[in-house]
Design an enzyme around this catalytic site. Structure first.
Site, PDB file in Angstrom:
ATOM      1  N   THR A  31      76.278  -0.957  89.664  1.00 31.31           N
ATOM      2  CA  THR A  31      76.689   0.117  90.480  1.00 31.31           C
ATOM      3  C   THR A  31      76.262   1.522  90.087  1.00 31.31           C
ATOM      4  OG1 THR A  31      78.453  -1.308  91.198  1.00 31.31           O
ATOM      5  CG2 THR A  31      78.713   0.992  91.560  1.00 31.31           C
ATOM      6  N   ASP A  42      79.644 -10.694  93.089  1.00 32.41           N
ATOM      7  CA  ASP A  42      79.545  -9.188  92.442  1.00 32.41           C
ATOM      8  C   ASP A  42      78.554  -8.510  93.689  1.00 32.41           C
ATOM      9  OD1 ASP A  42      79.015  -6.729  91.637  1.00 32.41           O
ATOM     10  OD2 ASP A  42      78.509  -7.234  89.514  1.00 32.41           O
ATOM     11  N   GLU A  86      84.586  -9.034  92.750  1.00 33.78           N
ATOM     12  CA  GLU A  86      84.623  -7.658  91.882  1.00 33.78           C
ATOM     13  C   GLU A  86      85.663  -6.705  92.686  1.00 33.78           C
ATOM     14  OE1 GLU A  86      81.196  -5.159  90.761  1.00 33.78           O
ATOM     15  OE2 GLU A  86      82.490  -4.629  89.118  1.00 33.78           O
ATOM     16  N   ASP A 137      79.654 -10.982  86.715  1.00 29.92           N
ATOM     17  CA  ASP A 137      78.260 -10.472  86.297  1.00 29.92           C
ATOM     18  C   ASP A 137      77.584 -11.638  85.653  1.00 29.92           C
ATOM     19  OD1 ASP A 137      79.075  -7.648  86.680  1.00 29.92           O
ATOM     20  OD2 ASP A 137      80.016  -7.790  84.663  1.00 29.92           O
ATOM     21  N   ILE A 139      77.384  -5.582  94.201  1.00 30.93           N
ATOM     22  CA  ILE A 139      76.521  -4.650  93.622  1.00 30.93           C
ATOM     23  C   ILE A 139      76.700  -4.893  92.147  1.00 30.93           C
ATOM     24  CG2 ILE A 139      75.298  -2.498  93.359  1.00 30.93           C
ATOM     25  CD1 ILE A 139      76.394  -1.626  96.029  1.00 30.93           C
ATOM     26  N   ASP A 140      75.741  -5.585  91.484  1.00 31.25           N
ATOM     27  CA  ASP A 140      75.590  -5.330  90.138  1.00 31.25           C
ATOM     28  C   ASP A 140      74.595  -4.265  89.661  1.00 31.25           C
ATOM     29  OD1 ASP A 140      76.533  -6.327  87.315  1.00 31.25           O
ATOM     30  OD2 ASP A 140      74.634  -6.766  86.877  1.00 31.25           O
TER      31      ASP A 140
HETATM   32  C1  IPD Z   1      78.238  -3.808  85.434  1.00 27.68           C
HETATM   33  C2  IPD Z   1      76.823  -3.745  84.847  1.00 27.68           C
HETATM   34  C3  IPD Z   1      76.447  -3.146  83.604  1.00 27.68           C
HETATM   35  C4  IPD Z   1      77.581  -3.867  82.426  1.00 27.68           C
HETATM   36  C5  IPD Z   1      78.972  -4.069  82.945  1.00 27.68           C
HETATM   37  C6  IPD Z   1      78.948  -4.779  84.380  1.00 27.68           C
HETATM   38  P1  IPD Z   1      78.821  -3.676  88.064  1.00 27.68           P
HETATM   39  O1  IPD Z   1      78.598  -4.404  86.535  1.00 27.68           O
HETATM   40  O2  IPD Z   1      76.336  -5.190  84.967  1.00 27.68           O
HETATM   41  O3  IPD Z   1      75.289  -3.270  83.164  1.00 27.68           O
HETATM   42  O4  IPD Z   1      77.376  -3.167  81.317  1.00 27.68           O
HETATM   43  O5  IPD Z   1      79.674  -4.930  82.049  1.00 27.68           O
HETATM   44  O6  IPD Z   1      80.554  -4.719  84.600  1.00 27.68           O
HETATM   45  O7  IPD Z   1      80.200  -2.858  87.589  1.00 27.68           O
HETATM   46  O8  IPD Z   1      77.732  -2.721  88.186  1.00 27.68           O
HETATM   47  O9  IPD Z   1      79.104  -4.596  89.121  1.00 27.68           O
END
Ligand code: IPD
Length: 276
Positions: free
Chosen positions: A95, A90, A70, A220, A92-93
């Site tokens: 964030t 990813d 990411e 994700d 931290i999913d």
């Molecule tokens: C996000 C989260 C969020 C989703 C976004 C993602 P991140 O990932 O999963 O819930 O709505 O589409 O990009 O940026 O926290 O790795």
């Protein structure tokens, strides 16, 4: 018989745990937050630190492999899935959850060969739940096998979705319109938890019946897709066709019937592909 990717899988599990410790510790500390593509698209030093740790360790062990991650992509690296063994990461999913100390945050490490997903590891750092699946070997959370729900009726379904990063009025209208359609179809509920990856893991565990989103990214989705499939579920495109990891959209469910019903209720929201 061992799979040729056993060593890679073991490395992913070890690194997800190490990363999880760093993230849990950082969760309660002061953070420096920056924005990326929109005011709701956040990044912290911990995202970058954890990504660097995971990628540098894997590169040492598997120097010929490729990486899609990411924060490297945000910094301009090309997001391209070739036939080579490729890690899709990813750090931290969730964030935004992390920034607010909302405890649903996960590390997500997926692995594809010949553009086919081989395994996925998702670590819920705060609750120390390690979800994992290898193609053909089932899905597990802390050693317990996972199975999706067998629900086929939208009027008995609990559905998860995520909001995504675009917040312009036209997007929000479509987003809320989609939720409205599902509620008008008498779904039991629609939930948003702030992590696409963990939403898919809840689906794999049978805790919800369907999940959909426009605007998520390949990192994700990669690891958790294997987990849902190995738990017996469907992960597909919102048009009903096969999943396209780079398309920024997905419908997933415990049954094909449920996936189709959810897909039919949705108006598409367009996002730029990950691989442009
Ligand atoms: C996000 C989260 C969020 C989703 C976004 C993602 P991140 O990932 O999963 O819930 O709505 O589409 O990009 O940026 O926290 O790795």
């Amino acid at each position: 018989a061992g799979s040729p990717w056993d060593e890679c899988f073991e490395a992913a599990v070890q690194l997800a745990r190490r990363a999880g410790q760093i993230i849990s510790k950082a969760l309660t500390e002061e953070k420096r937050v920056s924005t990326k593509t929109s005011a709701a698209d956040l990044v912290t030093e911990t995202d970058r630190l954890v990504e660097d740790l995971i990628v540098s360790e894997l590169r040492k062990q598997f120097p010929s492999h490729r990486f899609i991650a990411e924060e490297a992509t945000a910094a301009g690296a090309k997001c391209e899935l070739t036939t080579s063994p490729t890690w899709i990461i990813d750090p931290i999913d969730g964030t935004c959850n992390f920034v607010h100390r909302f405890p649903d945050v996960a590390v997500s490490i997926g692995f594809a060969v010949h553009r086919e997903l081989e395994f996925g590891v998702v670590h819920h750092c705060v609750e120390e739940r390690l979800y994992s699946a290898r193609r053909g070997h089932g899905a597990f959370c802390n050693g317990q096998q996972l199975w999706v729900s067998g629900e086929t009726d939208l009027s008995r379904a609990l559905i998860l979705t995520e909001i995504g990063s675009k917040r312009d009025p036209a997007t929000l209208k479509l987003l809320l319109g989609n939720m409205e359609q599902l509620l008008l179809a008498k779904a039991h509920g629609v939930r948003v938890i702030g992590s696409s990856t963990l939403a898919l893991c809840h689906l794999a565990a049978g805790a919800v019946d369907a999940y959909y989103q426009f605007g998520l990214h390949c990192w994700d989705l990669a690891a958790a897709t294997v987990i849902v499939r190995e738990a017996g579920g469907i992960v597909m495109d919102t048009t009903g066709g096969p999943l396209d990891l780079m398309s920024r959209r997905v419908v997933a469910a415990g049954t094909q019937k449920m996936a189709t019903l959810v897909a039919q209720a949705l108006q598409p929201i367009s996002y730029e592909r990950d691989d442009v």
